[in-house]
Design a protein around this motif. Structure first.
Motif, PDB file in Angstrom:
ATOM      1  N   HIS A 126       1.139  -0.759  -0.481  1.00 54.60           N
ATOM      2  CA  HIS A 126       0.113  -0.226   0.202  1.00 54.60           C
ATOM      3  C   HIS A 126       0.571   1.110   0.355  1.00 54.60           C
ATOM      4  CE1 HIS A 126      -2.858  -2.932   1.315  1.00 54.60           C
ATOM      5  NE2 HIS A 126      -3.348  -2.385   0.492  1.00 54.60           N
ATOM      6  N   ARG A 127       2.109   1.004   0.468  1.00 60.28           N
ATOM      7  CA  ARG A 127       2.930   2.923   0.945  1.00 60.28           C
ATOM      8  C   ARG A 127       3.761   2.896  -0.527  1.00 60.28           C
ATOM      9  NH1 ARG A 127       6.842  -0.666   4.318  1.00 60.28           N
ATOM     10  NH2 ARG A 127       8.001  -1.091   3.756  1.00 60.28           N
ATOM     11  N   TYR A 128       3.694   2.010  -1.549  1.00 62.76           N
ATOM     12  CA  TYR A 128       4.348   2.187  -3.167  1.00 62.76           C
ATOM     13  C   TYR A 128       3.023   2.152  -3.979  1.00 62.76           C
ATOM     14  CZ  TYR A 128       8.110  -0.849  -0.716  1.00 62.76           C
ATOM     15  OH  TYR A 128       9.091  -1.107   0.531  1.00 62.76           O
ATOM     16  N   HIS A 129       1.809   1.947  -3.905  1.00 65.91           N
ATOM     17  CA  HIS A 129       1.551   1.776  -5.050  1.00 65.91           C
ATOM     18  C   HIS A 129       0.608   2.668  -5.290  1.00 65.91           C
ATOM     19  CE1 HIS A 129       1.234  -2.723  -4.186  1.00 65.91           C
ATOM     20  NE2 HIS A 129       1.653  -2.508  -5.122  1.00 65.91           N
ATOM     21  N   THR A 130       0.148   3.875  -6.492  1.00 64.91           N
ATOM     22  CA  THR A 130      -0.654   4.632  -6.461  1.00 64.91           C
ATOM     23  C   THR A 130      -2.273   4.787  -6.131  1.00 64.91           C
ATOM     24  OG1 THR A 130      -1.609   4.011  -8.730  1.00 64.91           O
ATOM     25  CG2 THR A 130      -0.008   5.401  -8.903  1.00 64.91           C
ATOM     26  N   ASP A 131      -2.047   3.198  -5.881  1.00 63.91           N
ATOM     27  CA  ASP A 131      -4.013   3.278  -5.104  1.00 63.91           C
ATOM     28  C   ASP A 131      -4.197   2.661  -3.909  1.00 63.91           C
ATOM     29  OD1 ASP A 131      -5.250   4.613  -7.959  1.00 63.91           O
ATOM     30  OD2 ASP A 131      -4.568   3.076  -8.850  1.00 63.91           O
ATOM     31  N   GLU A 132      -5.393   2.135  -3.692  1.00 61.22           N
ATOM     32  CA  GLU A 132      -5.999   1.969  -2.815  1.00 61.22           C
ATOM     33  C   GLU A 132      -6.261   0.593  -3.211  1.00 61.22           C
ATOM     34  OE1 GLU A 132      -5.525   2.657   0.803  1.00 61.22           O
ATOM     35  OE2 GLU A 132      -4.314   4.292   0.093  1.00 61.22           O
ATOM     36  N   ALA A 133      -6.166  -1.037  -2.125  1.00 61.32           N
ATOM     37  CA  ALA A 133      -6.924  -1.956  -2.816  1.00 61.32           C
ATOM     38  C   ALA A 133      -8.450  -1.981  -2.853  1.00 61.32           C
ATOM     39  CB  ALA A 133      -6.565  -2.952  -1.011  1.00 61.32           C
ATOM     40  N   CYS A 134      -8.443  -2.717  -3.914  1.00 59.26           N
ATOM     41  CA  CYS A 134     -10.231  -2.629  -4.255  1.00 59.26           C
ATOM     42  C   CYS A 134     -10.881  -3.152  -3.153  1.00 59.26           C
ATOM     43  CB  CYS A 134     -10.487  -3.726  -5.363  1.00 59.26           C
ATOM     44  SG  CYS A 134     -11.725  -3.737  -5.629  1.00 59.26           S
TER      45      CYS A 134
END
Length: 158
Positions: A15-23
């Motif tokens: 989560h700290r790397y990705h552009t979006d939150e989990a679905c």
């Protein structure tokens, strides 16, 4: 060909790397977890749910040569790839369901909220219905390696 991305309740899924939150499947009125008798991308697997009960779901698992891997359950949702969307279609529905006093209230709340949400949505996003489609995908619940640290979340194969 497969599409998969992190979904709740994916713990430690980058989560700290990705552009979006989990679905968050619960935020969509069209989200469906695929039952074992309808698996098309994976296989039926029995596992313990958060309450410790045995449950079955379509499971997908892939490993890659460089060491990354992921696990997911198979899901289906109606998607629209475009337009400015500031909130999910059914935010009012989710809130109403959470505050319902008993399950007899849910049917009437659900039907009325869905109707109202669809009317609001189609007024503000008139092309969404014309360009939306059902997407069958993997809801990732465990990821390792580059899937955790890359900027993009998930994978799409064509």
């Amino acid at each position: 060909d497969i599409t998969a991305f992190p979904c709740e309740p994916c713990e430690d899924c980058g989560h700290r790397y990705h552009t979006d939150e989990a679905c968050a499947g619960g935020d969509s009125i069209t989200f469906q977890k695929i039952h074992c008798d309808e698996c098309s991308m994976g296989f039926c697997q029995t596992f313990k749910d958060s309450s410790g009960n045995n449950t079955k779901a379509c499971s997908i698992q892939l490993s890659y040569a460089e060491g990354s891997q992921w696990r997911a359950f198979e899901a289906l949702d109606r998607v629209y790839l475009g337009g400015p969307h500031g909130s999910p279609l059914n935010r009012g529905l989710v809130d109403s369901v959470k505050t319902a006093q008993d399950t007899s209230d849910l049917d009437s709340i659900f039907k009325e909220e869905v109707k109202q949400a669809e009317e609001r949505y189609h007024k503000t996003h008139p092309l969404a219905n014309d360009y939306s489609f059902d997407l069958r995908f993997g809801c990732q619940t465990h990821i390792t390696g580059l899937f955790k640290t890359q900027l993009a979340d998930g994978i799409m194969g064509m």
